[in-house]
Design a protein around this motif. Sequence first.
Motif, PDB file in Angstrom:
ATOM      1  N   ILE A  67      89.712  32.206   6.029  1.00 36.79           N
ATOM      2  CA  ILE A  67      89.086  33.554   6.668  1.00 36.79           C
ATOM      3  C   ILE A  67      89.710  34.669   6.269  1.00 36.79           C
ATOM      4  N   LYS A  68      88.642  35.673   6.187  1.00 37.31           N
ATOM      5  CA  LYS A  68      88.985  36.806   5.344  1.00 37.31           C
ATOM      6  C   LYS A  68      88.191  37.979   5.902  1.00 37.31           C
ATOM      7  N   GLU A  69      88.385  39.158   5.361  1.00 33.35           N
ATOM      8  CA  GLU A  69      87.548  40.309   5.552  1.00 33.35           C
ATOM      9  C   GLU A  69      86.076  39.914   5.685  1.00 33.35           C
ATOM     10  N   GLY A  70      85.246  40.550   6.739  1.00 36.07           N
ATOM     11  CA  GLY A  70      84.040  40.365   6.816  1.00 36.07           C
ATOM     12  C   GLY A  70      83.675  39.122   7.835  1.00 36.07           C
ATOM     13  N   ASP A  71      84.526  38.177   8.023  1.00 32.37           N
ATOM     14  CA  ASP A  71      84.296  37.105   8.663  1.00 32.37           C
ATOM     15  C   ASP A  71      84.625  37.387  10.262  1.00 32.37           C
ATOM     16  N   GLU A  72      83.805  36.708  11.185  1.00 37.15           N
ATOM     17  CA  GLU A  72      83.998  36.835  12.677  1.00 37.15           C
ATOM     18  C   GLU A  72      84.615  35.478  13.349  1.00 37.15           C
ATOM     19  N   VAL A  73      85.447  35.874  14.200  1.00 37.98           N
ATOM     20  CA  VAL A  73      86.239  34.612  14.793  1.00 37.98           C
ATOM     21  C   VAL A  73      85.948  34.910  16.395  1.00 37.98           C
ATOM     22  N   ILE A  74      85.302  34.073  17.133  1.00 38.18           N
ATOM     23  CA  ILE A  74      85.005  34.183  18.489  1.00 38.18           C
ATOM     24  C   ILE A  74      86.192  33.640  19.343  1.00 38.18           C
ATOM     25  N   LEU A  75      86.544  34.305  20.319  1.00 41.79           N
ATOM     26  CA  LEU A  75      87.747  33.941  21.243  1.00 41.79           C
ATOM     27  C   LEU A  75      87.555  34.630  22.597  1.00 41.79           C
ATOM     28  N   PRO A  76      88.170  34.067  23.490  1.00 40.72           N
ATOM     29  CA  PRO A  76      88.085  34.657  24.963  1.00 40.72           C
ATOM     30  C   PRO A  76      88.708  36.006  25.091  1.00 40.72           C
ATOM     31  N   ALA A  77      88.234  36.658  25.668  1.00 42.55           N
ATOM     32  CA  ALA A  77      88.983  38.143  26.284  1.00 42.55           C
ATOM     33  C   ALA A  77      90.231  37.921  27.031  1.00 42.55           C
ATOM     34  N   TYR A  78      90.196  36.506  27.791  1.00 43.84           N
ATOM     35  CA  TYR A  78      91.269  36.464  28.554  1.00 43.84           C
ATOM     36  C   TYR A  78      92.191  35.489  27.835  1.00 43.84           C
ATOM     37  N   TYR A  80      96.513  35.510  25.502  1.00 39.27           N
ATOM     38  CA  TYR A  80      97.520  36.176  25.007  1.00 39.27           C
ATOM     39  C   TYR A  80      97.273  36.950  23.740  1.00 39.27           C
ATOM     40  N   CYS A  81      97.938  38.117  23.316  1.00 38.98           N
ATOM     41  CA  CYS A  81      97.443  38.960  22.239  1.00 38.98           C
ATOM     42  C   CYS A  81      97.661  37.997  20.938  1.00 38.98           C
ATOM     43  N   ILE A 127      93.680  27.965  29.163  1.00 33.41           N
ATOM     44  CA  ILE A 127      94.521  28.961  29.919  1.00 33.41           C
ATOM     45  C   ILE A 127      95.150  27.807  31.281  1.00 33.41           C
ATOM     46  N   GLY A 128      96.593  27.960  31.244  1.00 31.39           N
ATOM     47  CA  GLY A 128      97.424  27.364  32.282  1.00 31.39           C
ATOM     48  C   GLY A 128      97.398  25.932  31.930  1.00 31.39           C
ATOM     49  N   GLY A 129      96.826  25.409  31.089  1.00 32.38           N
ATOM     50  CA  GLY A 129      97.097  23.998  30.612  1.00 32.38           C
ATOM     51  C   GLY A 129      95.762  23.267  31.116  1.00 32.38           C
ATOM     52  N   HIS A 344      99.187  36.265  34.304  1.00 29.85           N
ATOM     53  CA  HIS A 344      98.765  35.593  32.982  1.00 29.85           C
ATOM     54  C   HIS A 344      97.235  35.766  33.134  1.00 29.85           C
ATOM     55  N   PHE A 345      96.663  36.468  32.006  1.00 26.48           N
ATOM     56  CA  PHE A 345      97.305  37.497  31.238  1.00 26.48           C
ATOM     57  C   PHE A 345      96.622  38.830  31.377  1.00 26.48           C
TER      58      PHE A 345
END
Length: 404
Positions: A67-78, A80-81, A127-129, A344-345
């Motif tokens: 993974i490098k510059e220019g790539d995108e990784v999808i994750l939830p807004a909800y 931890y940082c 989230i939360g297990g 959380h969170f």
Amino acid sequence: MIPFSPPHIDQKHIDAVTKVLQSGWITTGPYTKQFEKEIVKYCGCKSVLCLNSATAGLEIVLAWFGIKEGDEVILPAYTYCATANVIMHRGATPVFVDVNPNDFNISIAAIEKAITAKTKVIIPVDIGGYPCDYDEINKLVIKQNNKFSPSTEEQKLLGRILVLSDSAHSFGASYKEKKTGTLADISVFSFHAVKNLSTAEGGAIALNLPSPFVNENVYKQLSIKSLHGQNRDALAKIQKQKGGWRYDVIEAGFKCNMTDIASALGLIEIERYDNDTLKARKHIFEQYDAAFCKYSWAQLPEYKNKDKIGCYHLYPLRIKNITEEQRDAIIEKIFNHDVSVNVHFIPVPMMSFYKNLGYNIKNYPVSYDNYSREISLPVYYDLNDKMVQTVINAVIDSVETTIK
């Protein structure tokens, strides 16, 4: 004061750590290798590498996958940082999407809308297990593989988007009778001090990559990354032959190996995990459910259904029809009862660093709604029934005196 989540340390932990301290070998060694084997046995995954944190695990997997510059990784807004920060470290772009209103986990429909030709990885977060909807996510990456544009040998070998589960909360949870660690291509656990299974600080990468990957070979590659790119660790050097000090550095790696001191704690924890730890946590959840189900203002957390059983990590109670300011006032009153709670969170797009990059929480309304009404209640091994009742009374009094 009832604390939020103190660790459970007893004489077995102390004896195990003492034994390691007296052995003369305290860094990565035989205890760590044994702990890795016990996690494989427990989860049913193909291979496990133990590290000093879940964050390190996420980061070296992203590095391994190129993974490098220019790539995108999808994750939830909800989340931890940490889930987002590791993407930034790689120079890639975090693509936040919204979550479900019922269980805090990433929305499948939102993932599908966010996939582009630049998408290389999806990071669902349990989230939360409580496990995400992995069958749907795994079907989605196959369905969308015509958009996938590989740029490394690992990406070409997989031939589709990598599903990298942030299972930091969910060690021991299950989905369709399969344990976390086997639900995605790669899963990463946390063994931080507040987690169900703690090594004080620590984490693990659980490998479950499909053929033609050889998971043991990937384990070796990640091991090298975890120790500055060094091709032999200290244990391997002394086991190989007397005077076998020579090694090479074959890449600019990281430094994130787990110590035998931490692994000694983990071995005690995993031995008693199902029959002791999870039972104690489940008992607390059931008491909370029985108390709060009587109140119309309480939205109980989802932690089990016909397909999923969570691991009782967090009890994220939501209060219906309140504002963020009212939630904060309720929390202050709960603390005045000498009970510690948490939230959380705070969604990552609300953090200054990410706001300054242009992310806006208004684009993730469900995440904000969940956050604004959420209060995490204490759940830990030594929380006895009397203390649980104190928590319950504090919550009820604090809510009802705020929303009356």
